[in-house]
Write an enzyme that holds these catalytic residues in place. Structure first.
Site, mmCIF file in Angstrom:
data_model
loop_
_atom_site.group_PDB
_atom_site.id
_atom_site.type_symbol
_atom_site.label_atom_id
_atom_site.label_comp_id
_atom_site.label_asym_id
_atom_site.label_seq_id
_atom_site.Cartn_x
_atom_site.Cartn_y
_atom_site.Cartn_z
ATOM 1 N N GLU A 413 -67.625 -14.642 7.804
ATOM 2 C CA GLU A 413 -68.144 -13.723 6.803
ATOM 3 C C GLU A 413 -67.071 -13.242 5.820
ATOM 4 O O GLU A 413 -66.827 -12.057 5.653
ATOM 5 C CB GLU A 413 -68.825 -12.543 7.503
ATOM 6 C CG GLU A 413 -70.070 -12.990 8.243
ATOM 7 C CD GLU A 413 -70.754 -11.896 9.025
ATOM 8 O OE1 GLU A 413 -72.007 -11.880 9.061
ATOM 9 O OE2 GLU A 413 -70.070 -11.053 9.622
ATOM 10 N N GLU A 488 -74.366 -18.140 15.148
ATOM 11 C CA GLU A 488 -74.910 -16.920 15.742
ATOM 12 C C GLU A 488 -76.426 -17.038 15.715
ATOM 13 O O GLU A 488 -77.011 -17.409 14.692
ATOM 14 C CB GLU A 488 -74.482 -15.657 14.985
ATOM 15 C CG GLU A 488 -72.998 -15.349 15.064
ATOM 16 C CD GLU A 488 -72.605 -14.115 14.257
ATOM 17 O OE1 GLU A 488 -73.494 -13.264 14.001
ATOM 18 O OE2 GLU A 488 -71.426 -14.010 13.878
#
Length: 975
Positions: A413, A488
């Site tokens: 991220e 994820e």
């Protein structure tokens, strides 16, 4: 530390990175007691680094540690931890940080060990958060950033043999490096990994790079070990002895995999030093958009793992790491993503030893810049290039010899940017044998695998078919030629995740889907102690906001498969069932055994069966199943002992359960540990009728008017027709209940959280209005409208009671009123029984909790638990503890007993109301009701999903408003 060093984006004075090696060279661990002082700003104590400085008045702490967690739980001594998921807890003004910058100073006196003459002395720090500067005997060694990376400093000129030396370290909580470390975790600080003094002998072995490939076609390995000139590589088990740098074919090599972690112990030696290696032969490749290991498609059944302990923070001992790895293996986990930084190197050694595929992730996340539209993001700012590349280099060089590491992740991220490309370019040139991963760039220009977070089932299936939506027309062809990894998915926050089994079914169906990593391994809560109230002195898991943070993300930190005390949550059992390496399908004419192993046979397993009638064992035995090759399938007949059993009595359910268990002990589990199971109901004499039949018409007890209410058998009703007594028991209800204490997924789903919609509609404040109470011959019919204020939607309920052979039967029928535009939390009945009825037995799914989209781990049987054991202690209290598919249940205590039969129904038993559960912020806020045990007897629940950070429940698990019926029989016994 000079202010310029405190914000320097790259290390100063640190030696080039190299592999962690097990060496026979002299070394002195420097863990243990250090002198410590903490101040609120970066200024520090003048002269503290000098050997003669008097630290007699300083505190003593045990290093490794995190200073914010020092002290008694509930009373931190050195500032407080802070939790944010995305936002930086300081102004975003890179590379600067505020003056309010807590700073810890450490001092450690030691006597250097004896060592051969010559050579060098090195001080090694394995992890310091976030920036630090080190001195030896008052002389500066250097400074570094990169909290979860190893930094070494040459101390040769400053070490004084034969006398006491002093190592001094100043650590700043915030630095320029903090902008690169905005991972979803607690902001805690200190020397949290090991420190050591290392002697590097002349002619020693500073670095080694093992290249150990495997060719599945020839079943041969190939070994080459890069090491200093003149070094000799020995692998005694293979009879190998060869000069470093020489390649050798190994025709008899057995491959390493997560299923069979075959390691060969080796040494690399010079006259001055010997290092030990654990070599695993394995090759990971990509072919036709499929990720392949040792010639077979790779199936990553993974978890994301932060390093955390509720008492010590990021400082973990090896025993804790080993216990985690063993529990992963027992739970059918075969892969770990090291979110979002390289782990303690001992963890990777354990993964080598036990067998876990590892995606090793760089210590990089700049997520907070997303809130600023990615302005000034270090991932794309040329001035940060060296800092980011340095982090990649330190990870790769440190971990390059671990066979468990199959891929390098650039970070997490951090948006997009040219510096990510520079990291990838360096890594690919240094280690072309591992794939590169980064989720943040959907064009996949710098990586070898396509990765996403939280793609829902429908999109995941499209990706599996190579038909995913276009991210960029120019990049589509490249991306669709890549394997897909869900880095994820199935966010395990609170009660959930739902839909995990359906994800794994997709992984099995489409070879392009290499699997994924559930978020996350454990709740990152902090152990605290209640300071007042009825639970004073009781420990509870604290989360964001519990430490006075001005910015925080509450309990978003509590999203693990384990609770903070490392007790498994129900989600771990669900994951173990979904990740099972075998599919066992039981039918009336046989049993199908399908291997989902990719690299081993089932020769290490034994099989057993058990027959039960209404949960009572009637027969068991061993099941003969031939060993299966990886991916093979076989069908075996039902055991003769099963087919020879007399049929069950009318209405009795006979269930056959087949279990695959370890035939012998493994290092991670004892013999007999169950790795997979399957179950099915066998045909009986007749379809079961769960409600006991009523007496013939005309023989049932008559309905009698009494004291303004009615008596019907052992049941007593008030004037409105509500049950208030059953034999010897006072009761409350049952009445319609549509509300549940919202789960984290209910509360946080975006863009329209169901819990907010439910509250706006008023499902948490239902009102009941009796329409009619109609006495009948031997029965009582009650009609009511159940609606919240301010709206015209609700349910019309008919409760029809009749006496039944010592008990009383209820047919409850609910019909929607008005136009419903939202799903419901639950349909069912709520009632209360005396608090003394604290022991529960039931026949249905168990032993643990289950919900519509999270029930794969539970099997049909007869189980028992206390009401206390029915509760699941989620960090933030919420809906929990439901047992599904219940055919019969009994609550008893103090010589009294209540039985409930029928349905099947969903049973929940609590020592407090749903309202009390919803109002609680922590487990210690819950106080048992002194009078009542509160029951829910439900027809169905809304699904769980994982929408707190992922997709909502699948459509088939949405609980829409429609007519429902519950048929139950109650009977009370005792005094």
């Amino acid at each position: 530390m000079e202010e310029s060093d405190a914000i320097r984006p790259s290390p100063s004075g640190a030696l080039p990175p190299r592999a962690h090696l097990e060496s026979d060279a002299v070394a002195l661990p420097l863990d243990g007691e250090w002198s410590f002082r903490c101040s609120p700003t970066a200024g520090g104590t003048p002269g503290f680094e000098l050997a003669a400085f008097d630290d007699g008045g300083w505190d003593r702490v045990q290093v490794p540690h995190c200073w914010q967690l020092e002290g008694v739980p509930g009373r931190p001594r050195y500032g407080s931890p802070a939790y944010t998921n995305i936002a930086y807890p300081f102004p975003v003004d890179p590379p600067e940080v505020p003056d309010e910058n807590p700073t810890g100073e450490y001092r450690r006196a030691f006597d250097p060990p004896e060592a051969p003459p010559g050579g060098r002395w090195i001080v090694r720090f394995e992890g310091v958060d976030s920036a630090f500067e080190a001195w030896l005997n008052g002389k500066r060694l250097g400074a570094a950033q990169g909290s979860r990376l190893t930094h070494e400093f040459d101390a040769t000129e400053h070490l004084e043999p034969g006398r006491r030396n002093v190592l001094a370290v100043r650590v700043h909580q915030f630095s320029a490096g903090s902008y690169l470390e905005d991972q979803d975790m607690w902001w805690v600080s200190g020397i949290f990994r090991r420190v050591a003094l290392l002697h590097r002998p002349e002619g020693g072995i500073d670095d080694v790079f093992v290249h150990a490939g495997y060719d599945p076609a020839t079943r041969a390995g190939r070994l080459r070990v890069e090491a200093p000139a003149g070094a000799v590589v020995r692998v005694p088990e293979l009879g190998l002895e060869l000069p470093a740098g020489t390649a050798a074919d190994v025709p008899r090599a057995e491959p390493w995999s997560a299923e069979e972690p075959r390691l060969y112990r080796a040494t690399v030696s010079t006259a001055a030093e010997t290092v030990e290696l654990a070599i695993g032969f394995r090759t990971v490749s990509i072919s036709d958009a499929v990720l392949i290991a040792n010639g077979a498609p790779l199936a990553l059944r993974g978890v994301n793992r932060h390093e955390w302990h509720a008492r010590t923070g990021r400082a973990l001992d090896e025993a804790t790491m080993r216990a985690d790895v063993e529990l992963m293996k027992r739970s059918n986990v075969n892969a770990v993503r090291t979110s979002h930084y390289p782990p303690d190197p001992r963890f990777l050694a354990l993964c080598d030893e036990y067998g876990l595929w590892v995606l090793d992730e760089c210590d990089l996340e700049t997520h907070g810049f997303e809130l600023l539209g990615w302005r000034r993001n270090p991932a794309d700012d040329p001035s940060w290039r060296d800092a980011l590349v340095d982090r990649m280099q330190r990870m790769v060089e440190r971990d390059k010899n671990h066979p468990c590491v199959i891929g390098w992740s650039l970070g997490n991220e951090s948006g997009r940017g040219r510096n990510l490309g520079a990291m990838a370019e360096w890594a690919r040139s240094r280690d072309p044998d591992r794939f590169l991963h980064y989720e943040g760039d959907q064009d996949c220009g710098d990586v070898d695998v396509y990765s996403r977070m939280y793609a829902d089932h429908a999109e995941t299936e499209l990706i599996g078919r190579g038909e995913e939506p276009s991210a960029s027309p120019g990049a589509d062809a490249r991306r669709r030629g890549m394997p897909f990894i869900l880095c994820e998915y199935a966010h395990a926050m609170g009660n959930g995740p739902g839909g995990l089994t359906e994800y794994v079914e997709l992984f099995e169906r489409y070879p392009r889907l290499a699997g994924g990593f559930v978020w996350e391994w454990m709740d990152q809560c902090i152990a605290q102690t209640a300071q007042d109230g009825p639970h004073r002195g009781t420990e509870y898991p604290a989360y964001g906001g519990d430490f006075g943070e001005e910015l925080h993300d509450a309990n978003f930190i509590a999203d693990g498969l384990l609770f903070a005390d490392r007790a498994p949550s129900p989600a771990l059992a669900e994951l173990a069932a979904a990740y099972a390496p075998l599919a066992l399908r039981v039918g009336g004419d046989g049993i199908t055994v399908e291997s989902r192993y990719r690299h081993t046979t089932t020769g290490h397993l034994g099989f057993a069966w058990r027959c039960e009638d209404d949960g009572v064992p009637v027969a068991d035995g061993a099941l003969e199943v031939p060993p299966l090759d990886a991916g093979a399938c076989v069908r075996v007949p039902l055991p003769a002992a099963v087919t020879e059993l007399d049929p069950p009595a009318v209405g009795v359910e006979r269930w056959l359960t087949v279990s695959a268990r370890l035939a012998g002990a493994e290092r991670w589990a004892p013999a007999g540990h169950e790795v997979a199971w399957g179950q099915a109901q066998l045909p009986g004499r007749a379809a079961p009728a769960r409600r006991r039949p009523s007496r013939p018409a005309g023989t049932a007890p008559a309905l009698a008017r009494s004291g303004g209410g009615w008596d019907l058998g052992q049941a007593r009703f008030d004037a409105r027709g509500r049950l208030e007594r059953l034999g010897p028991l006072d009761v409350v209800g049952p009445v319609l209940d549509l509300w549940r204490a919202p789960t984290d997924n209910d509360e946080l789903a975006q863009p329209d959280p169901p819990a907010a919609t439910w509250r706006r509609l008023g499902l948490d404040r239902l009102r009941h209005r009796t329409i009619a109470v109609v006495p009948e011959q031997g029965a009582l019919s009650v009609v009511s409208h159940v609606m919240p204020a301010g709206t015209d939607v609700g349910f019309e309920m008919e409760y029809r009671w009749r006496a039944d052979d010592g008990g009383v039967c209820l047919d409850a029928v609910g019909s929607p009123l008005g136009t419903w535009a939202v799903p419901l939390p639950r349909w069912g009945l709520r009632m209360a029984v005396p608090a003394g009825l604290g022991d529960v037995t039931w026949f249905g799914l168990g032993p643990g909790e289950a919900y519509p989209d999270s029930a794969s781990a539970q099997r049909v049987g007869r189980f028992s638990a206390s009401v206390e054991e029915f509760q699941t202690p989620y960090a933030r209290p919420q809906e929990n503890g439901a047992r599904r598919g219940v055919r019969s249940a009994a609550l008893e205590g103090g010589g009294r007993r209540l039985t409930v039969e029928g349905g099947p129904f969903v049973l929940t038993a609590r020592p407090w109301t749903t309202e009390a559960l919803e109002a609680a912020a922590h487990t210690t806020d819950l106080v048992p009701d002194p009078e009542w045990v509160w029951l829910n007897l439900d027809a169905e629940h809304h699904g769980l999903g994982s929408a707190a950070c992922g997709p909502p429940e699948l459509p088939e698990y949405r609980l829409e408003a429609r007519r429902f019926m519950l048929s139950l029989r109650f009977e009370a016994l005792g005094r």
